[in-house]
Design a protein around this motif. Structure first.
Motif, PDB file in Angstrom:
ATOM      1  N   THR A 126       0.805  -1.225   0.000  1.00 27.19           N
ATOM      2  CA  THR A 126       0.000   0.000   0.000  1.00 27.19           C
ATOM      3  C   THR A 126       0.835   1.271   0.000  1.00 27.19           C
ATOM      4  O   THR A 126       0.303   2.355  -0.246  1.00 27.19           O
ATOM      5  N   THR A 127       2.131   1.158   0.246  1.00 23.80           N
ATOM      6  CA  THR A 127       2.980   2.355   0.313  1.00 23.80           C
ATOM      7  C   THR A 127       4.109   2.323  -0.712  1.00 23.80           C
ATOM      8  O   THR A 127       4.123   3.113  -1.649  1.00 23.80           O
ATOM      9  N   LEU A 180      -0.950   3.391   8.742  1.00 18.74           N
ATOM     10  CA  LEU A 180      -0.564   2.042   9.164  1.00 18.74           C
ATOM     11  C   LEU A 180      -1.801   1.218   9.504  1.00 18.74           C
ATOM     12  O   LEU A 180      -1.928   0.064   9.078  1.00 18.74           O
ATOM     13  N   ASN A 181      -2.713   1.821  10.258  1.00 22.19           N
ATOM     14  CA  ASN A 181      -3.928   1.098  10.642  1.00 22.19           C
ATOM     15  C   ASN A 181      -4.751   0.708   9.422  1.00 22.19           C
ATOM     16  O   ASN A 181      -5.321  -0.391   9.359  1.00 22.19           O
ATOM     17  N   ALA A 182      -4.819   1.601   8.440  1.00 26.42           N
ATOM     18  CA  ALA A 182      -5.577   1.305   7.227  1.00 26.42           C
ATOM     19  C   ALA A 182      -4.939   0.152   6.457  1.00 26.42           C
ATOM     20  O   ALA A 182      -5.635  -0.729   5.937  1.00 26.42           O
ATOM     21  N   ALA A 183      -3.610   0.141   6.395  1.00 26.58           N
ATOM     22  CA  ALA A 183      -2.902  -0.918   5.662  1.00 26.58           C
ATOM     23  C   ALA A 183      -3.075  -2.274   6.332  1.00 26.58           C
ATOM     24  O   ALA A 183      -3.084  -3.312   5.654  1.00 26.58           O
ATOM     25  N   LEU A 184      -3.209  -2.274   7.661  1.00 27.31           N
ATOM     26  CA  LEU A 184      -3.270  -3.535   8.409  1.00 27.31           C
ATOM     27  C   LEU A 184      -4.679  -3.902   8.849  1.00 27.31           C
ATOM     28  O   LEU A 184      -4.863  -4.884   9.578  1.00 27.31           O
ATOM     29  N   ALA A 185      -5.667  -3.132   8.401  1.00 23.84           N
ATOM     30  CA  ALA A 185      -7.044  -3.333   8.870  1.00 23.84           C
ATOM     31  C   ALA A 185      -7.555  -4.747   8.600  1.00 23.84           C
ATOM     32  O   ALA A 185      -8.352  -5.295   9.373  1.00 23.84           O
ATOM     33  N   GLU A 186      -7.109  -5.356   7.515  1.00 25.12           N
ATOM     34  CA  GLU A 186      -7.592  -6.692   7.143  1.00 25.12           C
ATOM     35  C   GLU A 186      -7.226  -7.771   8.157  1.00 25.12           C
ATOM     36  O   GLU A 186      -7.813  -8.861   8.156  1.00 25.12           O
TER      37      GLU A 186
END
Length: 405
Positions: free
Chosen positions: A216-217, A330-336
């Motif tokens: 994502t980055t 970071l939270n958005a990238a790891l939300a899954e």
């Protein structure tokens, strides 16, 4: 006969044994009692391990760097022969050589001869039972080839429970988030020690966090999500995603450095709509910078988990290329990963036949357990429990040593 305790981890490893009733950790490198589970094969030189392997990569020494070897256990890739260190060998050979180094260091420091080993293992290497058993069989064979005649295993979160401290009678939950797996154990502390009630785990860990964050980055800066012009006719095609997934996966990176991959990327550059981004990808593959990118992403993940925003420094790819990373990003990238972690904790409690409100303490083990995502998820499931941090990187090996003794 003394037994050596070995925590062979996806990201880090540790070794210990009992000495006069006390746990004695083996100093593996520069006085440290943990060692990165990494190897480096310099051209024309001997295999290096741990921090020395990483430093060789940073210094630009020509050779092959490998990390997250544990994640390949139980797969056909583990037994495929490849040219490494000037000769054809398998990843099983590499793991064997790594474990032999650990055994040699333990024997040199202790003056003892270790023919028996108690090794940690995740509750599940793989979800599939056949592949899970194959992974244990693979690791057992490596220990035997490294010189051990007796090999036993103990679930890693159960070992961590043995080394935890607390009040007698309390129900506790071990949350052990390693590099490749997440493991959970419900236990009770008693007058006679620790009683393990139930354990559960999934194949999800810090390397998955790294991959998701990279995709994502960093990977969009190398062309992920961009388009290609058609060689003939109108319209556009999406850039293939598989190369970015491999480039964001620690264990897959070394196998991208082939002439076949270089030719494929050359074709992508030729038809790229956003050519500068694909030229960055070409530079990463040509100059073997995949691990440098992975280290940059990992460093950003660790930094932003602290007090504030951080940077993912990609200047190794292109001068002044740096990405701002916030806690929200970071939270958005790891939300899954939140729901799988939460569900596995609930399943562990259900197997133990205890309610979340009965858990008095949640003990965090493993480097990735320090992630805010993990702590918040555990606290949400067990809201009345006291959150405590074990020795994140040595809690498992200390418990293994106690069990081995």
């Amino acid at each position: 006969m003394p037994r050596l305790a070995v925590d062979f981890g996806t990201s880090n490893s540790a070794v210990a044994y009992m000495d006069g009733g006390a746990v004695r950790r083996v100093l593996l490198e520069h006085g440290e009692d943990t060692l990165p589970t990494a190897v480096f094969f310099p051209v024309g030189g001997a295999m290096q391990i741990g921090r020395a392997a990483g430093q060789a990569l940073i210094d630009g020494v020509e050779g092959r760097y490998m990390r997250a070897l544990k994640s390949v256990l139980g797969t056909p890739l583990f037994h495929e022969s490849r040219l490494m260190g000037g000769r054809r060998q398998t990843l099983a050979d590499v793991v064997t050589a790594f474990l032999k180094r650990l055994r040699d260091m333990a024997q040199d420091q202790s003056g003892l001869s270790f023919d028996a080993v108690l090794s940690g293992r995740p509750v599940r290497f793989h979800h599939d039972p056949v592949r899970d058993q194959q992974a244990e069989d693979d690791l057992r064979a490596c220990y035997v080839a490294a010189g051990f005649t007796t090999v036993d295993f103990l679930f890693e979160p159960e070992a961590a429970a043995l080394s935890s401290v607390g009040n007698s009678g309390d129900l506790g939950l071990i949350v052990d988030i390693g590099g490749g797996t997440s493991d959970f154990t419900v236990f009770r502390r008693g007058a006679n020690g620790v009683e393990v009630i139930a354990s559960h785990g999934i194949r999800l860990g810090g390397t998955d966090f790294d991959r998701a964050l990279s995709l994502t980055t960093a990977m969009p800066e190398l062309g992920k999500g961009t388009e290609l012009r058609r060689e003939m006719g109108e319209g556009r095609l999406p850039v293939p995603q598989a190369i970015y997934t491999d480039l964001a996966t620690w264990s897959a990176i070394p196998f991208l450095y082939t002439r076949e991959t270089e030719r494929m990327v050359e074709d992508l550059v030729k038809f790229a709509v956003e050519r500068p981004k694909l030229e960055r990808l070409q530079r990463v593959i040509r100059d073997h910078l995949g691990h440098d990118v992975a280290f940059a992403v990992e460093a950003g993940k660790i930094a932003v988990n602290g007090d504030g925003p951080a940077q993912i420094d990609l200047s190794v790819v292109e001068r002044d290329l740096s990405l701002r990373l916030t806690k929200g990003g970071l939270n958005a990238a790891l939300a899954e990963f939140t729901d799988p972690l939460k569900m596995t904790i609930y399943e562990t409690l259900q197997a133990a036949q205890v309610s979340p409100m009965q858990i008095g303490s949640v003990v965090l083990v493993g480097g990735s357990s320090l992630m805010r995502l993990v702590q918040d998820t555990a606290q949400e499931v067990c809201p009345t429990a006291q959150l405590s941090r074990s020795e994140a990187f040595t809690g498992v090996v200390d418990g293994l040593a106690l069990a081995a003794g």
